[in-house]
Design an enzyme around this catalytic site. Structure first.
Site, PDB file in Angstrom:
ATOM      1  N   ASP A   1       0.772  -1.252   0.000  1.00 58.25           N
ATOM      2  CA  ASP A   1       0.000   0.000   0.000  1.00 58.25           C
ATOM      3  C   ASP A   1       0.807   1.309   0.000  1.00 58.25           C
ATOM      4  OD1 ASP A   1      -1.502  -2.147   0.819  1.00 58.25           O
ATOM      5  OD2 ASP A   1      -2.168  -1.256   2.679  1.00 58.25           O
TER       6      ASP A   1
ATOM      7  N   SER B   1      -0.363   0.228   7.478  1.00 56.20           N
ATOM      8  CA  SER B   1      -0.741   1.403   6.686  1.00 56.20           C
ATOM      9  C   SER B   1      -1.290   2.545   7.524  1.00 56.20           C
ATOM     10  CB  SER B   1      -1.768   1.012   5.627  1.00 56.20           C
ATOM     11  OG  SER B   1      -1.097   0.320   4.609  1.00 56.20           O
TER      12      SER B   1
ATOM     13  N   ASP C   1      -5.389   1.086   9.606  1.00 60.51           N
ATOM     14  CA  ASP C   1      -5.230   1.930   8.417  1.00 60.51           C
ATOM     15  C   ASP C   1      -5.850   3.320   8.584  1.00 60.51           C
ATOM     16  OD1 ASP C   1      -4.160  -0.443   7.534  1.00 60.51           O
ATOM     17  OD2 ASP C   1      -5.852  -0.968   6.230  1.00 60.51           O
TER      18      ASP C   1
ATOM     19  N   GLU D   1     -10.383  -2.510   4.203  1.00 62.86           N
ATOM     20  CA  GLU D   1      -9.060  -2.007   4.588  1.00 62.86           C
ATOM     21  C   GLU D   1      -8.877  -0.608   3.995  1.00 62.86           C
ATOM     22  OE1 GLU D   1      -6.376  -5.975   4.842  1.00 62.86           O
ATOM     23  OE2 GLU D   1      -6.662  -5.275   2.805  1.00 62.86           O
TER      24      GLU D   1
ATOM     25  N   TRP E   1      -4.100  -9.046  -3.913  1.00 61.75           N
ATOM     26  CA  TRP E   1      -3.697 -10.033  -2.897  1.00 61.75           C
ATOM     27  C   TRP E   1      -3.880 -11.475  -3.368  1.00 61.75           C
ATOM     28  CZ3 TRP E   1      -0.233  -9.111   0.399  1.00 61.75           C
ATOM     29  CH2 TRP E   1      -0.132  -7.887   1.054  1.00 61.75           C
TER      30      TRP E   1
HETATM   31  C1  FRU Z   1      -3.869  -3.658   2.735  1.00 64.08           C
HETATM   32  C2  FRU Z   1      -3.249  -4.074   4.050  1.00 64.08           C
HETATM   33  C3  FRU Z   1      -3.607  -3.096   5.142  1.00 64.08           C
HETATM   34  C4  FRU Z   1      -2.481  -3.268   6.110  1.00 64.08           C
HETATM   35  C5  FRU Z   1      -1.313  -3.503   5.209  1.00 64.08           C
HETATM   36  C6  FRU Z   1      -0.284  -4.415   5.752  1.00 64.08           C
HETATM   37  O1  FRU Z   1      -3.188  -4.137   1.624  1.00 64.08           O
HETATM   38  O2  FRU Z   1      -3.650  -5.388   4.372  1.00 64.08           O
HETATM   39  O3  FRU Z   1      -4.878  -3.307   5.704  1.00 64.08           O
HETATM   40  O4  FRU Z   1      -2.297  -2.154   6.931  1.00 64.08           O
HETATM   41  O5  FRU Z   1      -1.833  -4.046   4.009  1.00 64.08           O
HETATM   42  O6  FRU Z   1       0.828  -4.457   4.932  1.00 64.08           O
END
Ligand code: FRU
Length: 519
Positions: A65, A122, A186, A239, A326
């Site tokens: 991210d 994040s 986040d 997220e 993902w």
């Molecule tokens: C989104 C996420 C966020 C988290 C981060 C961890 O891609 O899963 O929710 O903070 O990546 O790397």
């Protein structure tokens, strides 16, 4: 000394810089070729073959991210989820880069390292213009999630030297999770209201909802409200939220837009970006659409965890996202660096027959980097006709406008065409969908989900495409950015030729231009 890129550029200059190259008009047969040069440089397959020129990528190792996006004193700051020791996800740090023009990025040292409170997930960043936190004049303050099993809590850190060095607040974490809540992360923070009567607002992703908090000083946080239970797409965890106000084009109105990553079931499969349009009164977000309405910011597979810059000049709202998914992120080529960021995009809202919808356009800064134009005059493509434009440009911007005829079938543009490889961006008149296909796009076997085709409904008689092609990055903006598809591709030929095609039927190509983007 000329590097390979410089050499390619000179080749290209010899052919098509200066006056645009004009293609023959409609009276000629429709299988045509615009050559660049007789000299072709065959690439060797190295990790650098997949590296885009104008899209941000790490020099090495894994990124996901974008984080902490903030503009300050002439620089756009991009922090990002970074695992410096590996090309797969692991203990998260915040990597850091800056740009003055949103096209060229300068790598800077890692900003935030894991500590006793956990790894650094994040979050966002703000400039504390009025020193509300007491860290110093115009401190840059990062608000992020500390991840330490079994809890996720919010913490802050500050920099007094334009993000170059960071101090974590000794009172961290500033917002621990309510008991029993595991996914609590986040934070996106912004100032709401006037300087005198305003306050900081934090929006957090919590399971399949969002929670809103407020603070006077970024240290003490008070719960305000929640949004999301049973709203929009609920088939994956939420997220990386963002919340901002935008003008509605052609009106005096504004709306608030709440955007979220949803880590499953996006239209192209896996993770994707959902949004809601509505109102925010400083305490509560309300959705102006039905709960069941699901709005997607992007219909390609590779646009996730989008975040907008705080304090962008000229009131622009600009965001970027991680160009991966993902479903397969940890297995994509290449193996020495992994992950890329999208082009920065300017956001807007348009009134449509269905309601107010998000629009996205590549930032205007890109226009000043265009050169070496090749232009195709208006023509009709019939019976599987095609026009090939040879190109050696590493980064390309393609504009094409098609008018659908009664006999039209499928048509569009193939990129990276050569040696049996290409990726397709097309329109199917029968289904009324824009589609992308990467089943022929070189390396695809790292995950079976990578080659599923992607479609998005587009009801229009004129299809206008703007496509940015850059190394392994392809971004498609259709009909003034009302429909966007973002895809990574891993062709191995090094070819940058494009092909405008009709797949059966007849299609009117009104115009097309291919530009080299020279950062
Ligand atoms: C989104 C996420 C966020 C988290 C981060 C961890 O891609 O899963 O929710 O903070 O990546 O790397």
């Amino acid at each position: 000394m000329l590097n390979k890129r410089g050499f390619l550029c000179i080749l290209l200059l010899m052919v098509s810089c200066g006056q645009p190259t004009m293609l023959p008009d409609a009276h000629e047969p429709t299988d045509r070729m615009i050559p660049k040069s007789t000299m072709m440089i065959k690439p060797t397959i190295t990790p650098e073959l997949f590296r885009p020129l104008i899209h941000f990528t790490p020099q090495k190792a894994w990124i996901n991210d974008p984080n902490g996006m903030v503009y300050y004193d002439g620089e756009y700051h991009l922090f990002y989820q970074y695992h410096p020791d590996s090309t797969v996800w692991g203990p998260m740090h915040w990597g850091h880069a800056v740009s003055r023009d949103l096209v060229n990025w300068e790598h800077l040292p890692i900003a935030l390292y894991p500590d006793e409170n956990g790894t650094i997930f994040s979050g966002s960043a703000v400039i504390d213009w009025h020193n509300t936190a007491g860290f110093g004049e115009e401190a840059m303050i990062a608000i992020f999630t500390h991840d330490k099993q079994p809890r996720q809590s919010q913490s802050i850190a500050y920099s007094l030297d334009k993000g170059r060095t960071w101090t974590k607040y000794e009172g961290n974490p500033v917002l621990p999770p309510p008991s029993g809540i595991r996914n609590f992360r986040d934070p996106k923070v912004f100032w709401y209201g006037t300087q005198e009567a305003g306050y900081w607002v934090m929006v957090l992703a919590v399971g399949q909802t969002t929670l809103f908090y407020r603070s006077a000083d970024l240290k003490a946080w008070q719960s305000m409200s929640g949004f999301g239970l049973t709203e929009g797409a609920q088939c994956g965890i939420w997220e990386t939220p963002d919340l901002f106000e935008l003008p509605v084009a052609g009106t005096n109105e504004t709306r608030w837009v709440l955007t979220l990553g949803i880590n499953n079931c996006a239209p192209a499969g896996g993770s994707g970006t959902q949004y809601f349009v509505g109102h925010f009164d400083g305490e509560r977000f309300t959705n102006e659409n039905d709960k069941e309405t699901v709005l997607w910011a992007d219909y390609g597979a590779d646009f996730y965890a989008a975040q907008s810059f705080s304090d962008s000049p000229d009131g622009r709202r600009i965001w970027m996202a991680w160009m991966s998914n993902w479903d397969y992120a940890t297995t994509t080529p290449p193996e020495t660096w992994r992950g890329a960021m999208s082009i920065p995009r300017e956001l807007g809202l348009a009134k449509t027959a269905d309601g107010i919808r998000l629009t996205q356009q590549p930032v205007a800064e890109l226009q000043s980097k265009l050169m070496a134009e090749t232009e195709v005059a208006s023509t009709v493509l019939t019976d599987d006709g095609s026009i090939t434009i040879e190109s050696s440009a590493e980064a390309q911007l393609i504009n094409a406008t098609f008018t659908i005829l009664p006999e039209s079938s499928r048509f569009g543009i193939r990129v990276h065409v050569g040696d049996g490889q290409s990726a397709t961006v097309g329109y199917s008149r029968k289904e009324r969908v824009l589609f992308t296909s990467r089943s022929e796009a070189g390396v695809t076997d790292f995950n079976e989900k990578f080659t599923t085709g992607h479609i998005a409904s587009l009801e229009a008689d004129v299809i206008q495409l703007q496509i940015i092609v850059d190394g392994s990055a392809v971004e498609v903006f259709a009909n003034d950015g009302t429909l966007v598809m973002t895809e990574r591709i891993f062709t191995t030929t090094g070819s940058r030729d494009i092909e405008i095609f009709a797949d059966g039927g007849r299609i009117q190509l009104d115009s097309a231009q291919l530009y080299e983007i020279a950062p």
